[in-house]
Design a protein around this motif. Structure first.
Motif, PDB file in Angstrom:
ATOM      1  N   MET A 137      10.578   0.089   0.528  1.00  0.00           N
ATOM      2  CA  MET A 137       9.998   0.188  -0.674  1.00  0.00           C
ATOM      3  C   MET A 137      11.128  -0.759  -1.613  1.00  0.00           C
ATOM      4  N   GLY A 138      12.417  -0.764  -1.199  1.00  0.00           N
ATOM      5  CA  GLY A 138      13.343  -1.535  -2.246  1.00  0.00           C
ATOM      6  C   GLY A 138      14.812  -1.238  -1.599  1.00  0.00           C
ATOM      7  N   SER A 139      15.525  -0.851  -2.631  1.00  0.00           N
ATOM      8  CA  SER A 139      17.073  -0.443  -2.214  1.00  0.00           C
ATOM      9  C   SER A 139      17.869   0.426  -3.129  1.00  0.00           C
ATOM     10  N   LEU A 140      18.654   1.059  -2.638  1.00  0.00           N
ATOM     11  CA  LEU A 140      19.646   1.846  -3.293  1.00  0.00           C
ATOM     12  C   LEU A 140      20.861   0.573  -3.534  1.00  0.00           C
ATOM     13  N   CYS A 141      21.211   0.102  -4.513  1.00  0.00           N
ATOM     14  CA  CYS A 141      22.268  -0.876  -4.665  1.00  0.00           C
ATOM     15  C   CYS A 141      23.543  -0.511  -5.562  1.00  0.00           C
ATOM     16  N   VAL A 142      24.591  -1.249  -5.347  1.00  0.00           N
ATOM     17  CA  VAL A 142      25.723  -1.220  -6.295  1.00  0.00           C
ATOM     18  C   VAL A 142      26.152  -2.546  -6.630  1.00  0.00           C
ATOM     19  N   ILE A 143      26.432  -2.787  -7.825  1.00  0.00           N
ATOM     20  CA  ILE A 143      26.568  -4.282  -8.487  1.00  0.00           C
ATOM     21  C   ILE A 143      27.958  -4.247  -9.312  1.00  0.00           C
ATOM     22  N   ASP A 144      28.817  -5.319  -9.172  1.00  0.00           N
ATOM     23  CA  ASP A 144      29.902  -5.683  -9.894  1.00  0.00           C
ATOM     24  C   ASP A 144      29.799  -6.880 -10.590  1.00  0.00           C
ATOM     25  N   HIS A 145      30.710  -7.099 -11.597  1.00  0.00           N
ATOM     26  CA  HIS A 145      30.580  -8.375 -12.384  1.00  0.00           C
ATOM     27  C   HIS A 145      31.651  -9.245 -11.879  1.00  0.00           C
ATOM     28  N   LYS A 146      32.145  -8.798 -10.974  1.00  0.00           N
ATOM     29  CA  LYS A 146      33.091  -9.577 -10.410  1.00  0.00           C
ATOM     30  C   LYS A 146      33.257  -9.437  -8.823  1.00  0.00           C
ATOM     31  N   PRO A 147      33.837 -10.529  -7.985  1.00  0.00           N
ATOM     32  CA  PRO A 147      33.863 -10.260  -6.643  1.00  0.00           C
ATOM     33  C   PRO A 147      34.512  -8.764  -5.952  1.00  0.00           C
ATOM     34  N   THR A 150      10.156   4.477   3.682  1.00  0.00           N
ATOM     35  CA  THR A 150       9.405   5.511   3.617  1.00  0.00           C
ATOM     36  C   THR A 150       9.188   6.257   5.012  1.00  0.00           C
ATOM     37  N   THR A 151       8.460   7.107   5.175  1.00  0.00           N
ATOM     38  CA  THR A 151       8.360   7.812   6.860  1.00  0.00           C
ATOM     39  C   THR A 151       7.512   6.826   7.574  1.00  0.00           C
ATOM     40  N   ASP A 152       6.670   5.917   7.167  1.00  0.00           N
ATOM     41  CA  ASP A 152       5.826   5.306   7.798  1.00  0.00           C
ATOM     42  C   ASP A 152       6.758   3.855   8.284  1.00  0.00           C
ATOM     43  N   GLY A 153       7.926   3.505   7.848  1.00  0.00           N
ATOM     44  CA  GLY A 153       8.730   2.667   8.161  1.00  0.00           C
ATOM     45  C   GLY A 153       8.678   1.566   7.383  1.00  0.00           C
ATOM     46  N   GLU A 196      15.408   8.295   0.045  1.00  0.00           N
ATOM     47  CA  GLU A 196      14.049   8.276   1.087  1.00  0.00           C
ATOM     48  C   GLU A 196      13.615   9.796   1.208  1.00  0.00           C
ATOM     49  N   ARG A 197      14.346  10.853   1.025  1.00  0.00           N
ATOM     50  CA  ARG A 197      13.864  12.358   1.169  1.00  0.00           C
ATOM     51  C   ARG A 197      13.146  12.365  -0.258  1.00  0.00           C
ATOM     52  N   LEU A 198      13.571  12.009  -1.356  1.00  0.00           N
ATOM     53  CA  LEU A 198      12.916  12.122  -2.282  1.00  0.00           C
ATOM     54  C   LEU A 198      11.394  11.379  -2.580  1.00  0.00           C
ATOM     55  N   PHE A 199      11.602  10.330  -1.818  1.00  0.00           N
ATOM     56  CA  PHE A 199      10.192   9.519  -1.553  1.00  0.00           C
ATOM     57  C   PHE A 199       9.185  10.354  -0.515  1.00  0.00           C
ATOM     58  N   GLU A 200       9.911  10.994   0.173  1.00  0.00           N
ATOM     59  CA  GLU A 200       8.839  11.727   1.193  1.00  0.00           C
ATOM     60  C   GLU A 200       8.456  12.972   0.484  1.00  0.00           C
ATOM     61  N   LEU A 201       9.201  13.801  -0.334  1.00  0.00           N
ATOM     62  CA  LEU A 201       8.777  14.794  -1.014  1.00  0.00           C
ATOM     63  C   LEU A 201       7.628  14.420  -2.156  1.00  0.00           C
ATOM     64  N   ARG A 202       7.850  13.324  -2.596  1.00  0.00           N
ATOM     65  CA  ARG A 202       6.819  12.519  -3.740  1.00  0.00           C
ATOM     66  C   ARG A 202       5.458  12.502  -2.826  1.00  0.00           C
ATOM     67  N   LEU A 203       5.549  11.859  -1.762  1.00  0.00           N
ATOM     68  CA  LEU A 203       4.368  11.762  -0.896  1.00  0.00           C
ATOM     69  C   LEU A 203       3.689  12.943  -0.599  1.00  0.00           C
ATOM     70  N   VAL A 204       4.574  14.132  -0.279  1.00  0.00           N
ATOM     71  CA  VAL A 204       3.852  15.273   0.146  1.00  0.00           C
ATOM     72  C   VAL A 204       3.155  15.681  -1.259  1.00  0.00           C
ATOM     73  N   ASN A 205       3.949  15.606  -2.357  1.00  0.00           N
ATOM     74  CA  ASN A 205       3.513  16.276  -3.738  1.00  0.00           C
ATOM     75  C   ASN A 205       2.406  15.352  -3.960  1.00  0.00           C
ATOM     76  N   ASN A 206       2.181  14.155  -3.809  1.00  0.00           N
ATOM     77  CA  ASN A 206       1.021  13.602  -4.225  1.00  0.00           C
ATOM     78  C   ASN A 206      -0.238  13.871  -3.355  1.00  0.00           C
ATOM     79  N   LEU A 222       0.816  -1.278  -0.042  1.00  0.00           N
ATOM     80  CA  LEU A 222      -0.252   0.103  -0.105  1.00  0.00           C
ATOM     81  C   LEU A 222       0.860   1.394   0.056  1.00  0.00           C
ATOM     82  N   SER A 223       1.911   1.160   0.895  1.00  0.00           N
ATOM     83  CA  SER A 223       3.018   2.379   0.820  1.00  0.00           C
ATOM     84  C   SER A 223       3.567   2.610  -0.338  1.00  0.00           C
ATOM     85  N   LEU A 224       4.038   1.463  -1.040  1.00  0.00           N
ATOM     86  CA  LEU A 224       4.702   1.465  -2.530  1.00  0.00           C
ATOM     87  C   LEU A 224       3.759   1.997  -3.283  1.00  0.00           C
TER      88      LEU A 224
END
Length: 401
Positions: A127-137, A121-124, A156-166, A15-17
């Motif tokens: 939603m997903g993750s900010l991730c980095v990936i490499d093709h080797k160890p 999100t602000t309700d805890g 997460e701040r961008l999420f918060e601004l998005r919710l406020v804007n919505n 629901l939050s997503l």
């Protein structure tokens, strides 16, 4: 391969997503700046902002990844959201029991190293993750982990601004809907009332003319009161309609005309039957703006200067100054003025200064609110200054069209 578990709060999380309104939207610079910076700091070829949907992970922002989404069962980020308070770091996925034989580890550019910070999100809800990936160890340094966490906070701040804007968009839509309904209601009620009032006014005139000799003084006065009240109500309804129709004036509907010529037409229209002195600008400048709206503004302001003037000789000064991007108008009278404590709310709908006009009637508090709406529609602002017993001055601007 071990498929990720489903969080216990999955229903609330989804629901939050969905309330974010980000799934399947276009790429946005604000998110892309963060993924580019994450890839640069962590020295990885891939960085992603992922959102874990019901049966997929979708990439809101991506650097170094051709895919737009993958299944949730093979998602590394679906594992990351199970530990919301810590980074999930996989140095070598081919040696981790959860990811052995994972399809993502067998691509042309495989996911071998993974580090993801859960995004909440602000309700805890995660939603997903900010991730980095490499093709080797690989392995993040202490500084890189700290930087990745900091960047995740910005997402997460961008999420918060998005919710406020919505929420603001929803509020705006709701207000627009209710305002439209109110406008329609006002129009319907006003139309239904105007005809009976017109009949009352006409009937009172007929009764007075036909039965004056049969009525005593009190009876004649009652008929006068009836007509006066009916006229007052009719004016009130007319003003209500004008207020709600004021949004119809478009600043782009511009015309060229001479300012002093417009003022002279308005004075003739007012048909003033007592001593009133006007001072127009010395130079008759050419304007280009919505004349109908400007007519409405000046008719209201000049009308107020005349109606609420307590001097035997009314004096009204009107001026205009041309600026680079707008015209600045002013109208100043020598009337009774307005109390300082009443100036702040003078443009509020149904707010009045409480003074009676020359006919002993009290205003409805609609005209100045309508003037303010018209000025705003023309891209300007309006203010008022006054000294009790000396003057009232309105100053407003209109954007050049």
């Amino acid at each position: 391969m071990i498929a990720p578990d489903i969080p216990q709060n999955e229903k609330q999380r989804m629901l939050s997503l969905l309330s974010l309104g980000l799934l399947d939207t276009e790429q946005e610079d604000d998110f892309d700046y963060i993924t580019k910076l994450a890839a640069y700091i962590c020295k990885t070829p891939v960085a992603l902002v992922t959102l874990v949907d019901e049966d997929r992970q979708w990439f809101k922002s991506k650097v170094g990844m051709a895919l737009c989404e993958t299944s949730r069962d093979s998602s590394f980020c679906a594992h990351a959201i199970l530990t919301p308070d810590e980074i999930l770091e996989i140095p070598d996925a081919t040696k981790d029991v959860r990811f052995i034989d994972n399809p993502l580890t067998k691509m042309e550019d495989p996911v071998i190293f993974y580090a993801g910070v859960p995004l909440r999100t602000t309700d805890g809800m995660v939603m997903g993750s900010l991730c980095v990936i490499d093709h080797k160890p690989n392995k993040l340094s202490k500084e890189q982990r700290a930087a990745l966490i900091t960047l995740a906070k910005q997402v997460e701040r961008l999420f918060e601004l998005r919710l406020v804007n919505n929420q603001l968009e929803q509020t705006k839509a709701s207000l627009t809907k209710h305002n439209t309904l109110l406008k329609d209601f006002a129009g319907t009620v006003s139309h239904d009332l105007k005809m009976p009032l017109a009949n009352l006014i006409l009937t009172s005139d007929i009764l007075k003319k036909k039965y004056t000799e049969a009525l005593d003084e009190s009876g004649v006065n009652y008929l006068g009161y009836l007509k006066k009240s009916s006229l007052s109500m009719s004016n009130y309804i007319t003003n209500i309609l004008a207020h709600y129709e004021s949004t119809a004036y478009d600043r782009e509907d511009a015309h060229e005309f001479m300012f002093n010529d417009m003022l002279e037409d308005l004075v003739d229209l007012l048909n003033i039957n007592f001593e009133c002195e006007f001072h127009f600008p010395e130079v008759n400048i050419e304007l280009r703006c919505n004349r109908s709206a400007l007519d409405q503004i000046f008719l209201n302001l000049i009308g107020n200067s005349i109606k609420y003037n307590d001097k035997e000789h009314t004096i009204i000064h009107i001026d205009v100054i041309e600026q680079d991007n707008h015209f600045e108008f002013s109208i100043k009278d020598n009337g009774r003025g307005i109390e300082e404590e009443k100036l702040e709310g003078i443009f509020t709908l149904f707010s009045t200064a409480g003074h009676l006009d020359k006919n002993g009637e009290k205003g409805h508090g609609i005209g100045l609110s309508t003037v303010e709406k018209l000025v705003h529609n023309l891209g300007g602002t309006i203010s008022v200054s006054s000294v009790l017993g000396e003057y009232t001055k309105f100053t407003f601007t209109v954007a050049k069209s």
